[in-house]
Scaffold this motif. Structure first.
Motif: not given
Length: 286
Positions: A223-225, A104-107, A35-38, A122-127
């Motif tokens: 709303a989106l995430l 998976i996004l980390m900020g 799984s990708a972690l960005l 790109r909410a539909d692509r975010v796990r």
């Protein structure tokens, strides 16, 4: 301009990769499989900030850490404005270029709004989402806004550009993380000249100027995430984004949230508590 700096492989044991965005040449690393972690950094850092976490997770995940234009090893284009909105657009281009899906996004710090801005489109692509010592709403506290005004003044802009003030005082100063001399030099050498620091100098003013973008994120993120599995890892000694107010706002924005407090960590949590963050991510997203 590009930075003539090659990181020490013993500290940054990753293969450099490059993406020609619409605005300039972007540096990133892409390590491991799964799984990708960005990973999205803030100011005045670069992907070096995530080195311990990437090393700890690349046996289980595909770990991608980016340097924004004007930071790290990425290009410093003359025509780029280095605003949060522009960084968000370029990050989105990288996500599309890499065809990330189920990522998976980390900020952390400015990596929160930059990463969430790209992810919300790109909410539909975010796990899932990992947030650490960041905001995605207008920054109201007087101390933060005073910092923005002072650092945007002509004398302080000169010190940022000529003396690398943000790196030397706020990252490497007394209240910063404990680093070896070699580690500290990796932050210095990523911003080696006045011209290289142009993007860095823009960031303090964005605390106020990026308000419209942050107002939009305050609406879009819940709303989106808001239903995405989310992890908040928080340095409880942070003086930049106060834990009590920020964590309560995050709790109100996400329906599936775990919070991991890092009692001894300050603002740069990736330096102060990398092992705790690594374990928290692995536990939250098995």
């Amino acid at each position: 301009m590009m930075i003539d700096f090659v990181p020490d492989e013993s500290l940054y044991p990753f293969e450099s990769r490059w993406f020609d965005s619409s605005a300039g040449r972007l540096h990133y690393i892409d390590e491991g499989t799964g799984s990708a972690l960005l990973f999205c950094h803030g100011s005045p850092t670069w992907s070096f900030l995530y080195r311990h976490i990437v090393k700890g997770l690349r046996d289980r995940y595909r770990c991608i850490a980016v340097d924004y234009l004007g930071f790290g090893l990425s290009e410093r284009p003359q025509s780029f404005g280095y605003t949060i909105a522009e960084h968000t657009t370029v990050l989105g281009e990288l996500i599309d270029h890499l065809r990330l899906d189920g990522f998976i996004l980390m900020g952390q710090d400015w990596g929160g709004p930059i990463g969430l801005g790209a992810a919300s489109m790109r909410a539909d692509r975010v796990r899932g989402i990992v947030l650490g010592n960041t905001v995605f709403w207008p920054i109201e506290p007087l101390a933060n806004r005073a910092f923005s005004a002072i650092m945007s003044s002509r004398p302080m802009q000169r010190r940022i550009l000529e003396q690398n003030l943000l790196v030397e005082q706020f990252l490497l100063g007394k209240l910063g993380p404990t680093l070896t001399l070699a580690e500290a030099d990796h932050y210095r050498m990523a911003q080696p000249t006045r011209e290289a620091r142009r993007g860095l100098a823009v960031m303090p003013n964005e605390i106020r100027v990026a308000r419209p973008l942050l107002e939009r994120l305050a609406q879009d993120v819940p709303a989106l995430l808001g239903d995405k599995p989310t992890l908040a890892v928080w340095g409880m000694k942070d003086m930049v984004f106060r834990p009590k107010a920020c964590i309560s706002r995050i709790r109100a924005s996400f329906t599936d949230l775990d919070v991991v407090e890092l009692p001894q960590a300050r603002h740069f949590i990736q330096e102060d508590a990398p092992d705790q963050i690594t374990s928290a991510i692995a536990n939250r997203f098995p």
